[in-house]
Motif scaffolding. Sequence first.
Motif, PDB file in Angstrom:
ATOM      1  N   ARG A   1     -28.888  -9.569  -1.438  1.00  0.00           N
ATOM      2  CA  ARG A   1     -27.771  -8.629  -1.302  1.00  0.00           C
ATOM      3  C   ARG A   1     -27.298  -8.569   0.146  1.00  0.00           C
TER       4      ARG A   1
ATOM      5  N   SER B   1     -18.217  -2.070   0.410  1.00  0.00           N
ATOM      6  CA  SER B   1     -19.080  -2.394  -0.723  1.00  0.00           C
ATOM      7  C   SER B   1     -18.246  -2.589  -1.986  1.00  0.00           C
ATOM      8  N   ASP B   2     -17.235  -1.748  -2.179  1.00  0.00           N
ATOM      9  CA  ASP B   2     -16.334  -1.906  -3.328  1.00  0.00           C
ATOM     10  C   ASP B   2     -15.622  -3.257  -3.281  1.00  0.00           C
TER      11      ASP B   2
ATOM     12  N   GLU C   1     -18.225  -5.950  -4.180  1.00  0.00           N
ATOM     13  CA  GLU C   1     -18.585  -5.872  -5.594  1.00  0.00           C
ATOM     14  C   GLU C   1     -17.417  -6.216  -6.509  1.00  0.00           C
TER      15      GLU C   1
ATOM     16  N   SER D   1     -16.804   2.268  -6.876  1.00  0.00           N
ATOM     17  CA  SER D   1     -17.969   3.063  -7.222  1.00  0.00           C
ATOM     18  C   SER D   1     -17.567   4.530  -7.128  1.00  0.00           C
TER      19      SER D   1
ATOM     20  N   ARG E   1     -26.345  -1.928  -5.149  1.00  0.00           N
ATOM     21  CA  ARG E   1     -25.425  -2.419  -6.167  1.00  0.00           C
ATOM     22  C   ARG E   1     -25.798  -3.873  -6.425  1.00  0.00           C
ATOM     23  N   SER E   2     -25.071  -4.567  -7.263  1.00  0.00           N
ATOM     24  CA  SER E   2     -25.486  -5.915  -7.650  1.00  0.00           C
ATOM     25  C   SER E   2     -25.439  -6.924  -6.502  1.00  0.00           C
ATOM     26  N   ARG E   3     -24.455  -6.811  -5.595  1.00  0.00           N
ATOM     27  CA  ARG E   3     -24.316  -7.787  -4.511  1.00  0.00           C
ATOM     28  C   ARG E   3     -24.487  -7.191  -3.126  1.00  0.00           C
ATOM     29  N   SER E   4     -24.602  -5.868  -3.035  1.00  0.00           N
ATOM     30  CA  SER E   4     -24.666  -5.226  -1.723  1.00  0.00           C
ATOM     31  C   SER E   4     -25.518  -3.965  -1.789  1.00  0.00           C
TER      32      SER E   4
ATOM     33  N   ASN F   1     -22.028 -15.279  -5.014  1.00  0.00           N
ATOM     34  CA  ASN F   1     -22.159 -14.634  -6.307  1.00  0.00           C
ATOM     35  C   ASN F   1     -22.733 -15.645  -7.278  1.00  0.00           C
TER      36      ASN F   1
END
Length: 150
Positions: free
Chosen positions: A5, A20-21, A24, A28, A39-42, A149
């Motif tokens: 991440r 982050s948004d 992703e 959020s 989160r999934s990537r960060s 990703n």
Amino acid sequence: MMGDRLMIIGLPGSGKSTISDLVEGEPSDHQHREDCLYRSRSFEVPGSYIENHWMHSIVIMLSQNQASGVLLLIDGASGETLYSSGFARAFNEPCLGVLTKCDLLSEEEREQGLARLVDAGVDMALCLSTTTGEGVNELLDWVRNVAPNE
């Protein structure tokens, strides 16, 4: 052990959640937190971890164990930074400095903000405005190279 991440750090209001948004690809709806938001990537590190110098070792440990790259933010609106000189050199991961809200800044203020990021030891720095879109593509290109990703 390198994580998968992207770690996003900065003082409160510097734009961690907004970035982050972007990373992703979706918004959020989380509220202010006193712990890391994964989160999934960060993941976002709360500003209090930077405000309290005794917590810097925790930030470094988090990067070593969980991050593939680091985004070090400075809020362009306030210009406030608590990063010590060379702080980013403590990270083993690539570190991008991001001066946020740059649409509000004069050229001189931009130069000062980028100089603060360079002094903090980032590998490279850019200006970002989610209002105008400036720097967004460059940020996302850097993210794709550092934290692809899957």
